[in-house]
Design an enzyme around this catalytic site. Sequence first.
Site, mmCIF file in Angstrom:
data_model
loop_
_atom_site.group_PDB
_atom_site.id
_atom_site.type_symbol
_atom_site.label_atom_id
_atom_site.label_comp_id
_atom_site.label_asym_id
_atom_site.label_seq_id
_atom_site.Cartn_x
_atom_site.Cartn_y
_atom_site.Cartn_z
ATOM 1 N N HIS A 1 15.896 -10.257 5.162
ATOM 2 C CA HIS A 1 16.643 -10.640 3.961
ATOM 3 C C HIS A 1 16.420 -9.563 2.903
ATOM 4 C CE1 HIS A 1 18.006 -14.145 1.170
ATOM 5 N NE2 HIS A 1 18.312 -12.985 0.638
ATOM 6 N N GLY B 1 9.775 -17.666 8.176
ATOM 7 C CA GLY B 1 9.042 -16.463 7.820
ATOM 8 C C GLY B 1 7.736 -16.730 7.112
ATOM 9 N N THR C 1 12.833 -16.213 -4.195
ATOM 10 C CA THR C 1 13.231 -16.631 -2.856
ATOM 11 C C THR C 1 14.496 -17.462 -2.982
ATOM 12 O OG1 THR C 1 12.475 -17.708 -0.813
ATOM 13 C CG2 THR C 1 11.840 -18.747 -2.899
ATOM 14 N N GLU D 1 20.245 -11.686 6.310
ATOM 15 C CA GLU D 1 20.580 -12.646 5.257
ATOM 16 C C GLU D 1 20.745 -11.921 3.926
ATOM 17 O OE1 GLU D 1 18.004 -16.529 6.771
ATOM 18 O OE2 GLU D 1 17.312 -15.373 5.040
ATOM 19 N N ARG E 1 0.812 -1.215 0.000
ATOM 20 C CA ARG E 1 0.000 0.000 0.000
ATOM 21 C C ARG E 1 0.851 1.274 0.000
ATOM 22 N NH1 ARG E 1 -5.504 -0.452 1.556
ATOM 23 N NH2 ARG E 1 -5.503 1.820 1.411
ATOM 24 N N HIS F 1 13.915 -22.486 5.639
ATOM 25 C CA HIS F 1 13.251 -22.478 4.336
ATOM 26 C C HIS F 1 12.168 -23.564 4.296
ATOM 27 C CE1 HIS F 1 13.303 -20.542 0.347
ATOM 28 N NE2 HIS F 1 12.601 -21.607 0.026
ATOM 29 N N ASP F 2 10.932 -23.097 4.285
ATOM 30 C CA ASP F 2 9.737 -23.947 4.208
ATOM 31 C C ASP F 2 9.516 -24.814 5.442
ATOM 32 O OD1 ASP F 2 9.110 -22.816 1.824
ATOM 33 O OD2 ASP F 2 9.613 -24.542 0.580
#
Length: 237
Positions: free
Chosen positions: A43, A213, A100, A70, A18, A190-191
């Site tokens: 990151h 995240g 990513t 990162e 936004r 990661h995941d």
Amino acid sequence: MTKLSVNVNKIATLRNARGGDVPNLVAMSKDIEKFGAQGITIHPRPDERHIRYQDAYDLKKVVTTELNIEGNPIKKFIDLVLEVKPEQVTLVPDAVDAITSNAGWDTVANKAFLQEVITEFKRNNIRTSIFVDPVLKMVEGAKETGTDRIELYTEEFATEYDKGNTAAVKSYTYASVLANELNLGVNAGHDLSLKNIKFFKDEVPNVLEVSIGHALIAESLYMGIETVITSYLQKLS
């Protein structure tokens, strides 16, 4: 206990959508710490599509646990880290246009480059970690770079776990065991999600920290961020 560092990139993505300051990244990060997280991860990427470089300076002033930055160690990133001086820097071999992170370092081919960058960060008392796949040769190569820690890239584990292939965790187990034998600290990320984090933690020894995240923020849409952080902490204890 394995520490939980919350990657707040997705909060920044929502803010940027936004063009204003809602949600406020600094306020959210302070709340995430209040709810029990033991670190904040960011990151930044060169296009600043989510985390802006200014966010690193703003967060350094307020984060009371541990700030982990990162990124791909291009000059702009290196300069940022040396100015902000976070508790930890995690080096990731991202392409400039990567959506990513999608691979770990070839620590053998990039040994000289990584040694140079890591030496500079350690000279400034910044703990270093490098993103690696769960490949023993790459873990051995990481040791040669002088890094303090590695971060195991866990996307493959998460993908296979969703398919019911729990044996996919074995390469991470072996990589962590070797890293500990080499006196390297082990992080992971990661995941990872509420669905797979406990299994991963139980099967992979001596993981010091996980950085989560995307999944954590998505889960928070349903459960609320305080509840989600509490759930992660329970599974990591």
